[in-house]
Scaffold this motif. Sequence first.
Motif, mmCIF file in Angstrom:
data_model
loop_
_atom_site.group_PDB
_atom_site.id
_atom_site.type_symbol
_atom_site.label_atom_id
_atom_site.label_comp_id
_atom_site.label_asym_id
_atom_site.label_seq_id
_atom_site.Cartn_x
_atom_site.Cartn_y
_atom_site.Cartn_z
ATOM 1 N N ARG A 1 0.832 -1.205 0.000
ATOM 2 C CA ARG A 1 0.000 0.000 0.000
ATOM 3 C C ARG A 1 0.867 1.256 0.000
ATOM 4 N NH1 ARG A 1 -2.540 3.029 4.072
ATOM 5 N NH2 ARG A 1 -1.730 1.635 5.675
ATOM 6 N N GLN A 2 1.943 1.226 0.754
ATOM 7 C CA GLN A 2 2.855 2.368 0.786
ATOM 8 C C GLN A 2 3.581 2.538 -0.549
ATOM 9 O OE1 GLN A 2 5.462 1.815 4.135
ATOM 10 N NE2 GLN A 2 3.837 2.067 5.655
ATOM 11 N N GLN A 3 3.876 1.426 -1.198
ATOM 12 C CA GLN A 3 4.615 1.474 -2.460
ATOM 13 C C GLN A 3 3.724 1.821 -3.650
ATOM 14 O OE1 GLN A 3 6.331 -2.443 -2.692
ATOM 15 N NE2 GLN A 3 8.022 -1.969 -1.276
ATOM 16 N N GLN A 4 2.444 1.466 -3.539
ATOM 17 C CA GLN A 4 1.556 1.548 -4.692
ATOM 18 C C GLN A 4 0.470 2.619 -4.544
ATOM 19 O OE1 GLN A 4 2.097 -0.051 -7.421
ATOM 20 N NE2 GLN A 4 3.669 -1.494 -6.755
ATOM 21 N N GLY A 5 0.841 3.738 -3.980
ATOM 22 C CA GLY A 5 -0.093 4.864 -3.932
ATOM 23 C C GLY A 5 -1.345 4.631 -3.117
ATOM 24 N N GLY A 6 -1.223 3.847 -2.053
ATOM 25 C CA GLY A 6 -2.361 3.649 -1.162
ATOM 26 C C GLY A 6 -3.195 2.426 -1.445
#
Length: 247
Positions: free
Chosen positions: A190-195
């Motif tokens: 989630r942090q890597q993929q824009g939420g």
Amino acid sequence: MNAAPADQIRLLDVQALDVRLQQLAHKRNSLPEHAEIDALTKDLTQLRDLLVAVQTEESDCAREQTKAEQDVDQVRQRATRDQQRLDSGAVTSPKDLENLQREIVSLAKRQGDLEDIVLEVMERRESAQERTAELTERVGSVQGKIDDATARRDAAAETLDADEAKAEKEREVIAATIPADLLKLYDKLRQQQGGIGAAKLYQRTCQGCRQELAITDFNEVRAAAPDTVVRCENCRRILVRTSDSGL
């Protein structure tokens, strides 16, 4: 990684709540009152600067008026003394009389000039006082608008606070039922993929990246055991299978 299908589906519930929290945060940052308050604050700053300038001008005029009035008074007193000397008959020399009369005339002209200066300064001071009153009123009006906008912003923020608290509580409850390793992977993605860390597979399409899976990738997902945590080959998000996945 393996996780029960029910746990994976609950991951979508957590994702939905995380999206909701993102939306609430965006709404908080995008409240129209923020821009309204910023614009009004700029206006207020400019008005206060103008007010300080005109108050300074009024103060300067007051000092200038006092000085000019003192000058008039000094000339008037001197002219009075000269006139008294002239009227007393104490001056008998024709030359001294002529000089005294010339000085009285000169003092009268000087007094007139100084009185004109006093009037001019008084007019400027009156104008500055009127401008001060006008600007003071405008400052109060703008400050009132800022107070109103601030109250509206705070009321909206209070509602958002309640919505966020509710969503966070729901997330906490659901997240507590999901295996720690699965939740950890989800949070990392989630942090890597824009939420967006987990997405539903709907009719061969990943709802995270909106890309349709290649047939070979789709077949691999179809062949995977129900408890296998599969990932989208396009965006690498967790791909959650449901009855709508078309498998």
